[in-house]
Each structure stands twice: as C-alpha cells, then as structure tokens.
Design an enzyme around this catalytic site. Structure first.
Site, PDB file in Angstrom:
ATOM      1  N   ARG A   1      -5.740  41.538  -3.240  1.00  0.00           N
ATOM      2  CA  ARG A   1      -4.557  41.717  -2.374  1.00  0.00           C
ATOM      3  C   ARG A   1      -4.624  40.906  -1.086  1.00  0.00           C
ATOM      4  NH1 ARG A   1      -5.109  47.075  -4.323  1.00  0.00           N
ATOM      5  NH2 ARG A   1      -3.503  47.480  -5.873  1.00  0.00           N
TER       6      ARG A   1
ATOM      7  N   LYS B   1       3.095  28.553   3.841  1.00  0.00           N
ATOM      8  CA  LYS B   1       3.587  28.650   2.459  1.00  0.00           C
ATOM      9  C   LYS B   1       2.442  28.284   1.521  1.00  0.00           C
ATOM     10  CE  LYS B   1       8.512  27.533   2.574  1.00  0.00           C
ATOM     11  NZ  LYS B   1       9.508  26.555   2.099  1.00  0.00           N
TER      12      LYS B   1
ATOM     13  N   GLU C   1       6.695  12.569   5.039  1.00  0.00           N
ATOM     14  CA  GLU C   1       6.948  13.814   5.775  1.00  0.00           C
ATOM     15  C   GLU C   1       7.010  13.534   7.280  1.00  0.00           C
ATOM     16  OE1 GLU C   1       7.811  16.339   4.056  1.00  0.00           O
ATOM     17  OE2 GLU C   1       6.714  16.354   2.154  1.00  0.00           O
TER      18      GLU C   1
ATOM     19  N   LYS D   1       7.030  20.482  12.972  1.00  0.00           N
ATOM     20  CA  LYS D   1       7.087  21.453  11.864  1.00  0.00           C
ATOM     21  C   LYS D   1       6.831  22.867  12.384  1.00  0.00           C
ATOM     22  CE  LYS D   1       5.745  23.087   7.453  1.00  0.00           C
ATOM     23  NZ  LYS D   1       5.212  22.917   6.145  1.00  0.00           N
TER      24      LYS D   1
ATOM     25  N   GLU E   1      11.936  31.657   6.223  1.00  0.00           N
ATOM     26  CA  GLU E   1      12.971  30.761   5.684  1.00  0.00           C
ATOM     27  C   GLU E   1      14.270  31.496   5.352  1.00  0.00           C
ATOM     28  OE1 GLU E   1      11.549  27.288   3.433  1.00  0.00           O
ATOM     29  OE2 GLU E   1      13.220  27.670   2.074  1.00  0.00           O
TER      30      GLU E   1
ATOM     31  N   ARG F   1      14.600  27.375   9.108  1.00  0.00           N
ATOM     32  CA  ARG F   1      13.467  26.696   8.469  1.00  0.00           C
ATOM     33  C   ARG F   1      13.906  25.817   7.306  1.00  0.00           C
ATOM     34  NH1 ARG F   1       7.459  28.984   6.845  1.00  0.00           N
ATOM     35  NH2 ARG F   1       6.826  27.110   5.745  1.00  0.00           N
TER      36      ARG F   1
ATOM     37  N   ASN G   1      13.761  21.206   4.434  1.00  0.00           N
ATOM     38  CA  ASN G   1      14.028  20.756   3.067  1.00  0.00           C
ATOM     39  C   ASN G   1      14.818  19.455   3.021  1.00  0.00           C
ATOM     40  OD1 ASN G   1      12.729  22.956   1.872  1.00  0.00           O
ATOM     41  ND2 ASN G   1      14.545  24.249   2.154  1.00  0.00           N
TER      42      ASN G   1
ATOM     43  N   HIS H   1      14.422  17.121   0.142  1.00  0.00           N
ATOM     44  CA  HIS H   1      13.636  17.816  -0.873  1.00  0.00           C
ATOM     45  C   HIS H   1      14.453  18.342  -2.053  1.00  0.00           C
ATOM     46  CE1 HIS H   1      10.419  17.388   1.957  1.00  0.00           C
ATOM     47  NE2 HIS H   1       9.568  18.067   1.213  1.00  0.00           N
TER      48      HIS H   1
ATOM     49  N   HIS I   1      12.646  16.860  -4.937  1.00  0.00           N
ATOM     50  CA  HIS I   1      11.896  17.715  -5.874  1.00  0.00           C
ATOM     51  C   HIS I   1      12.337  17.486  -7.305  1.00  0.00           C
ATOM     52  CE1 HIS I   1      10.129  21.038  -3.055  1.00  0.00           C
ATOM     53  NE2 HIS I   1       9.252  20.098  -3.322  1.00  0.00           N
TER      54      HIS I   1
ATOM     55  N   HIS J   1       4.353  13.282  -4.272  1.00  0.00           N
ATOM     56  CA  HIS J   1       5.342  14.136  -3.597  1.00  0.00           C
ATOM     57  C   HIS J   1       6.154  13.343  -2.563  1.00  0.00           C
ATOM     58  CE1 HIS J   1       7.024  17.767  -1.804  1.00  0.00           C
ATOM     59  NE2 HIS J   1       6.647  17.313  -0.621  1.00  0.00           N
TER      60      HIS J   1
HETATM   61  N1  LIG Z   1       2.841  24.412   1.564  1.00  0.00           N
HETATM   62  C1  LIG Z   1       3.623  23.531   2.103  1.00  0.00           C
HETATM   63  O1  LIG Z   1       4.329  23.805   3.088  1.00  0.00           O
HETATM   64  C2  LIG Z   1       3.678  22.144   1.550  1.00  0.00           C
HETATM   65  C3  LIG Z   1       4.337  21.139   2.262  1.00  0.00           C
HETATM   66  C4  LIG Z   1       4.331  19.864   1.743  1.00  0.00           C
HETATM   67  C5  LIG Z   1       3.682  19.592   0.543  1.00  0.00           C
HETATM   68  N2  LIG Z   1       3.076  20.586  -0.128  1.00  0.00           N
HETATM   69  C6  LIG Z   1       2.385  20.315  -1.396  1.00  0.00           C
HETATM   70  O2  LIG Z   1       1.323  19.387  -1.171  1.00  0.00           O
HETATM   71  C7  LIG Z   1       1.019  18.730  -2.391  1.00  0.00           C
HETATM   72  C8  LIG Z   1       0.779  17.273  -2.141  1.00  0.00           C
HETATM   73  O3  LIG Z   1      -0.294  17.126  -1.245  1.00  0.00           O
HETATM   74  P1  LIG Z   1      -1.115  15.758  -1.124  1.00  0.00           P
HETATM   75  O4  LIG Z   1      -0.173  14.640  -1.057  1.00  0.00           O
HETATM   76  O5  LIG Z   1      -2.093  15.946  -0.055  1.00  0.00           O
HETATM   77  O6  LIG Z   1      -1.788  15.624  -2.564  1.00  0.00           O
HETATM   78  P2  LIG Z   1      -3.247  15.980  -3.165  1.00  0.00           P
HETATM   79  O7  LIG Z   1      -3.771  17.226  -2.634  1.00  0.00           O
HETATM   80  O8  LIG Z   1      -3.068  15.848  -4.634  1.00  0.00           O
HETATM   81  O9  LIG Z   1      -4.164  14.796  -2.652  1.00  0.00           O
HETATM   82  C9  LIG Z   1      -3.878  13.498  -3.051  1.00  0.00           C
HETATM   83  C10 LIG Z   1      -5.085  12.768  -3.667  1.00  0.00           C
HETATM   84  O10 LIG Z   1      -5.900  12.318  -2.606  1.00  0.00           O
HETATM   85  C11 LIG Z   1      -7.244  12.694  -2.849  1.00  0.00           C
HETATM   86  N3  LIG Z   1      -7.825  12.903  -1.535  1.00  0.00           N
HETATM   87  C12 LIG Z   1      -7.589  13.937  -0.693  1.00  0.00           C
HETATM   88  N4  LIG Z   1      -8.191  13.715   0.481  1.00  0.00           N
HETATM   89  C13 LIG Z   1      -8.854  12.538   0.369  1.00  0.00           C
HETATM   90  C14 LIG Z   1      -9.637  11.771   1.258  1.00  0.00           C
HETATM   91  N5  LIG Z   1      -9.834  12.157   2.518  1.00  0.00           N
HETATM   92  N6  LIG Z   1     -10.169  10.605   0.797  1.00  0.00           N
HETATM   93  C15 LIG Z   1      -9.922  10.196  -0.476  1.00  0.00           C
HETATM   94  N7  LIG Z   1      -9.166  10.866  -1.347  1.00  0.00           N
HETATM   95  C16 LIG Z   1      -8.626  12.025  -0.918  1.00  0.00           C
HETATM   96  C17 LIG Z   1      -7.154  13.923  -3.713  1.00  0.00           C
HETATM   97  O11 LIG Z   1      -8.322  14.092  -4.480  1.00  0.00           O
HETATM   98  C18 LIG Z   1      -5.950  13.617  -4.562  1.00  0.00           C
HETATM   99  O12 LIG Z   1      -6.335  12.822  -5.663  1.00  0.00           O
HETATM  100  C19 LIG Z   1       2.177  19.004  -3.320  1.00  0.00           C
HETATM  101  O13 LIG Z   1       1.760  19.911  -4.294  1.00  0.00           O
HETATM  102  C20 LIG Z   1       3.238  19.638  -2.425  1.00  0.00           C
HETATM  103  O14 LIG Z   1       4.062  20.535  -3.121  1.00  0.00           O
HETATM  104  C21 LIG Z   1       3.048  21.836   0.353  1.00  0.00           C
HETATM  105 ZN   LIG Z   2       7.450  17.944   1.243  1.00  0.00          ZN
END
Ligand SMILES: NC(=O)c1ccc[n+]([C@@H]2O[C@H](COP(=O)([O-])OP(=O)(O)OC[C@H]3O[C@@H](n4cnc5c(N)ncnc54)[C@H](O)[C@@H]3O)[C@@H](O)[C@H]2O)c1
Ligand SMILES: [Zn+2]
Length: 366
Positions: free
Chosen positions: A118, A140, A182, A220, A230, A234, A238, A241, A245, A261
């Site tokens: 939980r 989130k 972003e 942000k 949201e 908030r 989007n 997005h 998306h 992304h």
């Molecule tokens: N929760 C939220 O508010 C929110 C907001 C925006 C995006 N997201 C989510 O975030 C995700 C995308 O995140 P991302 O772009 O960071 O992708 P990711 O986590 O897949 O990382 C991208 C790649 O970079 C590599 N990597 C990470 N750090 C590294 C480093 N320092 N050196 C070398 N390689 C490295 C990882 O292994 C991966 O292959 C999506 O799933 C999206 O939906 C969430």
């Molecule tokens: Zn995003």
C-alpha cells in the site's frame, strides 16, 4: 551552487560531485535501519550507478534491481518482477526505493513503490534530461497497458528528487533531444524570456546549462502545485501530448525503431500549435517560431495520411478525454495556454496534414 526547489511535499536538489544532499537524506533514513533498493536499468547501471555508489557509501549495503532499458519494459510484467524481488527479500514498509534512471525507471519505480504494501517511500535520481525536467517532478507514476501509454498509474510524491546534471554526459544525443522537447513545451507554456533562452540553445549539439534545467523544473512545479490532481490548470502540461501520445503509441506498435517520447511530443506540438492558430488565435509568427525551434532539433518523421484514421482512434482512447470528445490544450499566445479545448475531428486531421506539409520538403519527397 544551484538552489533546491521547494515542490510542495518534497524538494528537488541539485547535486555536485559530493552528492551532499542525497548523503544527508540517506543518513536520516538509514538511521532507522530500513532496507534500500536501487531500481535502475542495465544501461544506467553501467553509466551512472558506479559513480553514485562511490559517492554515497551508505548505499554499499543496498540491493540493486536492474531492468531492461526501454519503454517496452514500462509494463505490469516488470512491476511483478520487482514486487517478487521485494517480497522474496521480505522488504517491509520501511524500505526505500531509489529510482535511478530516465522517465521509464522513475514512472515504473514510483508506481511499483506506491503499490507495494500500500505504498513505500521512494526518491528519484533522474539521469536523462527528460526525467530531470519532467518525469521526476509532479508526482505522477505509471505504466503502459495494452499499447495505451500511462494507462495505469497513481499520484504519489517522492520523498525527494536529486538532480546531478553531469549524468547527462553519457546520454545519446537522440535522448537529449527527446528531453529538450519538454523544455520547449515549458517555454511555450511560460512565455517569451524562457523561449529566447531555449531558442539560443536549439541545435544538434545540445549543452544545457544547470540554470535552464532548474528554470524548466520550476515552470512544471508551479503548474503542478496549482493543481496537483489535474482537475484543471495542470492539464496545460498536456500541450503537444494529445496528438503526441497517439503518434508515440502508433510508432511503438508499427516502427522498427520507434519514436522516443519527446520526439513524438515535438510533432504533437507542431500539430497542436496549428490548432492553436486556428482556434485560439495564436499568431502565425508565434507558430512559425515554435515550428522553427522544433525543426532545428528534430529530424522529420515520415507521417503518412494513411495513418490518420488509426491516430484518430488512438486519440479517442486518450485518458484525457471526457466521453468521446478529444481533449486538447491550446495556446492563444506563448505563455497563454487554455485547457479543455475540443476541435472538430476534421480540424485535427488538418493539423496532421500541416505537419506532413512542413516535413515533405525536409524528407525530400518532392
Ligand atoms: N511521470 C511524468 O510526469 C512523466 C513526464 C514525462 C515523461 N514521462 C515518461 O518518461 C518516459 C520517457 O523517459 P526518458 O526519455 O527518460 O526515457 P528512458 O527512461 O527510456 O531513458 C532513455 C534511454 O536512456 C538511457 N539512459 C538513461 N540515463 C542515461 C545516462 N545518464 N547515460 C546513458 N544512457 C542513459 C536509458 O537506459 C534508456 O535506454 C516515458 O515513459 C514517459 O511516459 C513521465
Ligand atoms: Zn511528456
């Protein structure tokens, strides 16, 4: 020294080589004798984990859970593996999860932690630009489900976010660009002074100063704090997005080398910038500025009109919708977003055509 950011229930700290803030946090946490699990992916385990362990001696005894990198692993099966390890290890409710990685690790780890027994405490140590300026801030968490992005998730705040910008040194340029989408979005939402700064950086070889990361997080954070669950404002986050998306989901299902992304969101911002001009009076020059900054950073994506039907279907399944109406955030000017906009389907298709028109010359089809 970059000042910490107060994000409501937690703070976002900027670390130097000593990881002073994280060490301080851990010493308070470790005094309770609770277990620490570091969740990371295999790439980050190579690129960042050794340095973190070296700088934080209190993590010596921690358990490391490594997952395969990539969005395709942000799924319930990976959560089940994490929950199995935690259960097998008899991790109790006092445990701490450290999410070391990009947005996938932060979203997935936050979700797994917020569900286990939980809810147990977690912190983020973001290692991509996208996770520093976006995914680690705002509370989130989530996973993808049956091809739907972030379909299952929770609102759960971390205990802290610890940003160490030199982790970006090993990041692939494509990943840096993805995060920069972003940053561009935050500029679109916040207005001209930040946009000028962002425009001056836009190009292939991105070097992002720490104060720009900080400024982007603050934009942000301010929006999130005004509406944490949201219900209203908030939703402006989007921007780009709704269409983005859909394109991301489409690309994940159909492309051998799917869009990241931020790459999908960049396309979404161009289309939704067009909708903004048509519906909210965004100036043509402002739309061109948005398109220009995006095209300087992102290669064109070969979007074809035969995919529009499927994209519309994906948009109709977007969780931002109420009923069957597709929900958009649009701009009447830079820094002036409006949420809950509902353009007609024909106009959305027109916006997709606008992106195609923009890229035809650039891809070299005519
Ligand atoms: N929760 C939220 O508010 C929110 C907001 C925006 C995006 N997201 C989510 O975030 C995700 C995308 O995140 P991302 O772009 O960071 O992708 P990711 O986590 O897949 O990382 C991208 C790649 O970079 C590599 N990597 C990470 N750090 C590294 C480093 N320092 N050196 C070398 N390689 C490295 C990882 O292994 C991966 O292959 C999506 O799933 C999206 O939906 C969430
Ligand atoms: Zn995003």
């Amino acid at each position: 020294m970059v000042q910490p950011i107060d994000a409501g229930n937690y703070r976002v700290y900027f670390e130097d080589d000593s990881f002073h803030h994280l060490n301080h946090f851990l010493s308070a946490h470790c005094s309770s004798g609770s277990r620490i699990f570091i969740l990371t992916d295999l790439t980050v385990a190579d690129a960042c984990l050794p340095f973190l362990l070296q700088q934080c001696p209190m993590l010596e005894e921690s358990d490391v859970i490594e997952i395969h990198p990539g969005e395709e692993n942000k799924v319930i099966e990976t959560c089940c593996e994490i929950w199995k390890i935690l259960s097998d290890e008899h991790a109790d409710r006092n445990m701490l999860m450290i999410n070391l990685g990009g947005g996938v690790v932060c979203d997935l780890g936050g979700f797994a932690a917020s569900m286990y027994k939980r809810g147990v405490e977690f912190i983020h140590v973001p290692t991509t630009l996208l996770s520093m300026v976006d995914a680690s801030v705002g509370g989130k968490t989530g996973i993808d489900f049956e091809g739907w992005k972030n379909q299952i998730g929770t609102f759960a705040d971390p205990q802290g976010v610890f940003v160490f910008p030199p982790f970006l040194d090993t990041l692939q340029p494509r990943q840096m660009h993805s995060g920069f989408a972003e940053v561009i979005k935050h500029a679109a939402l916040s207005g001209l002074p930040f946009l000028d700064q962002v425009e001056s950086l836009a190009g292939y070889d991105l070097k992002i100063p720490d104060d720009l990361i900080r400024a982007s997080i603050i934009i942000k954070k301010d929006i999130v704090l005004s509406d944490p669950m949201e219900k209203g404002l908030r939703k402006v986050l989007n921007f780009g997005h709704t269409i983005g998306h859909a394109i991301e989901s489409y690309s994940l299902m159909h492309d051998d080398n799917p869009l990241l992304h931020g790459e999908a969101i960049a396309i979404g911002m161009i289309c939704e910038g067009y909708l903004s001009m048509k519906m909210k009076g965004l100036g043509k020059d402002e739309l061109h500025r948005l398109c220009d900054v995006i095209h300087r950073v992102f290669a064109p994506y070969p979007l074809s009109s035969v995919t529009f039907h499927e994209l519309m279907h994906l948009m109709k399944g977007d969780k931002k919708n109420k009923g069957t109406r597709i929900n958009f955030t649009l701009l009447s000017a830079w820094g002036n977003p409006h949420f809950d906009c509902h353009p007609d389907e024909e106009l959305v298709v027109e916006a997709l055509h606008f992106y195609v028109q923009q890229t035809i010359g650039k891809i070299g089809l005519n």
